[in-house]
Design an enzyme around this catalytic site. Sequence first.
Site, short mmCIF file in Angstrom:
data_model
loop_
_atom_site.label_atom_id
_atom_site.label_comp_id
_atom_site.label_asym_id
_atom_site.label_seq_id
_atom_site.Cartn_x
_atom_site.Cartn_y
_atom_site.Cartn_z
N GLY A 227 0.78 -1.24 0.00
CA GLY A 227 0.00 0.00 0.00
C GLY A 227 0.81 1.29 0.00
O GLY A 227 0.33 2.33 -0.43
N ASP B 190 0.75 3.43 4.42
CA ASP B 190 -0.38 4.10 3.74
C ASP B 190 -1.43 4.59 4.74
O ASP B 190 -1.89 5.73 4.66
CB ASP B 190 -1.01 3.17 2.68
CG ASP B 190 -1.36 1.78 3.22
OD1 ASP B 190 -1.11 1.48 4.41
OD2 ASP B 190 -1.90 0.97 2.43
N ASP C 279 -4.92 2.00 11.01
CA ASP C 279 -6.31 1.77 11.43
C ASP C 279 -6.27 1.29 12.88
O ASP C 279 -6.19 2.09 13.80
CB ASP C 279 -6.95 0.77 10.46
CG ASP C 279 -8.40 0.48 10.76
OD1 ASP C 279 -9.00 1.18 11.59
OD2 ASP C 279 -8.95 -0.48 10.16
N ASP D 121 -6.10 -0.82 -1.22
CA ASP D 121 -6.80 -1.77 -2.08
C ASP D 121 -8.11 -2.28 -1.51
O ASP D 121 -8.36 -2.21 -0.30
CB ASP D 121 -5.92 -3.00 -2.30
CG ASP D 121 -5.78 -3.85 -1.02
OD1 ASP D 121 -5.37 -3.29 0.02
OD2 ASP D 121 -6.09 -5.05 -1.06
N ARG E 90 -5.58 -0.10 -6.18
CA ARG E 90 -4.41 0.63 -5.68
C ARG E 90 -3.98 1.71 -6.66
O ARG E 90 -3.26 2.64 -6.31
CB ARG E 90 -3.22 -0.32 -5.47
CG ARG E 90 -3.43 -1.38 -4.41
CD ARG E 90 -2.10 -2.07 -4.11
NE ARG E 90 -2.26 -3.34 -3.46
CZ ARG E 90 -2.34 -3.52 -2.14
NH1 ARG E 90 -2.31 -2.49 -1.33
NH2 ARG E 90 -2.47 -4.72 -1.64
P1 IMP Z 1 -3.96 -1.86 11.12
O1 IMP Z 1 -3.02 -2.91 11.58
O2 IMP Z 1 -5.39 -2.15 11.49
O3 IMP Z 1 -3.55 -0.47 11.53
O4 IMP Z 1 -4.02 -1.96 9.56
C1 IMP Z 1 -3.11 -1.42 8.76
C2 IMP Z 1 -3.19 -1.97 7.35
O5 IMP Z 1 -4.51 -2.36 6.97
C3 IMP Z 1 -2.84 -0.85 6.40
O6 IMP Z 1 -1.47 -0.89 6.12
C4 IMP Z 1 -3.66 -1.14 5.19
O7 IMP Z 1 -2.95 -2.00 4.33
C5 IMP Z 1 -4.87 -1.86 5.70
N1 IMP Z 1 -6.03 -0.94 5.83
C6 IMP Z 1 -6.48 -0.33 6.95
N2 IMP Z 1 -7.56 0.44 6.69
C7 IMP Z 1 -7.79 0.33 5.36
C8 IMP Z 1 -8.77 0.91 4.48
O8 IMP Z 1 -9.65 1.71 4.86
N3 IMP Z 1 -8.65 0.55 3.17
C9 IMP Z 1 -7.71 -0.31 2.70
N4 IMP Z 1 -6.78 -0.86 3.49
C10 IMP Z 1 -6.81 -0.56 4.81
MG MG Z 2 -0.60 -1.51 4.39
#
Ligand code: IMP
Ligand code: MG
Length: 186
Positions: free
Chosen positions: A47, A103, A106, A162, A168
């Site tokens: 990403g 990218d 979350d 994505d 992407r």
């Molecule tokens: P986390 O571990 O929940 O912070 O997730 C991080 C990863 O999840 C990011 O690097 C993204 O690849 C993916 N991600 C989180 N939110 C989104 C979204 O809204 N759209 C697409 N990919 C996301």
């Molecule tokens: Mg990512």
Amino acid sequence: MKHPLVKEIIFSREQIQERTKVLAEEISQYYKEQKTESLLCIGLLKGCIPFYAEFIANYNGNCETDYMVVSSYRGGIKTSGEPKILLDVNTPLKDRDVLIIEDIIDSGFTLEYIKHYFINRGAKSVKIVTLLDKKVGRKADIKPDWYGFDVDDEFIIGYGLDYQEKLRNLPYIATCDTDKLKDWKW
Ligand code: IMP
Ligand code: MG
């Protein structure tokens, strides 16, 4: 023009480029003050690619590049909470100033895990820059040191992000029309 899965374009390519330039200037200044001889930029694939490219082109100082593949989403729209390293960094991390380029944050599980992993491998410092910060999704105790834009709790696509490995390549950041996903055929 606008992809049918796009609900709303929230940041145009020009807005992203402008913001990235400002971030890169701030970060260059920071590492200049730290007297960092060469910054190790580690991008989380896949990403990070468009943001990463734009960022390093605007970074004003010595830097080296490396990448990792860490998976947490497994193609869906909700995080699973257990990051897995699918491709590791080759560059030795001992005593390096590392900047993780991401990218979106979350839940924060991915970055919490990776940050500790780098510290355990002997990095001198580990900082995070992310293009997007989805603060309401946060579950881990982590925040980016720098970020481009805040986003709400919606599924975001484009500019590296994505849905099922596609989209992407959209040259903007958009919210996804998730009502269309259940019977969506590529
Ligand atoms: P986390 O571990 O929940 O912070 O997730 C991080 C990863 O999840 C990011 O690097 C993204 O690849 C993916 N991600 C989180 N939110 C989104 C979204 O809204 N759209 C697409 N990919 C996301
Ligand atoms: Mg990512």
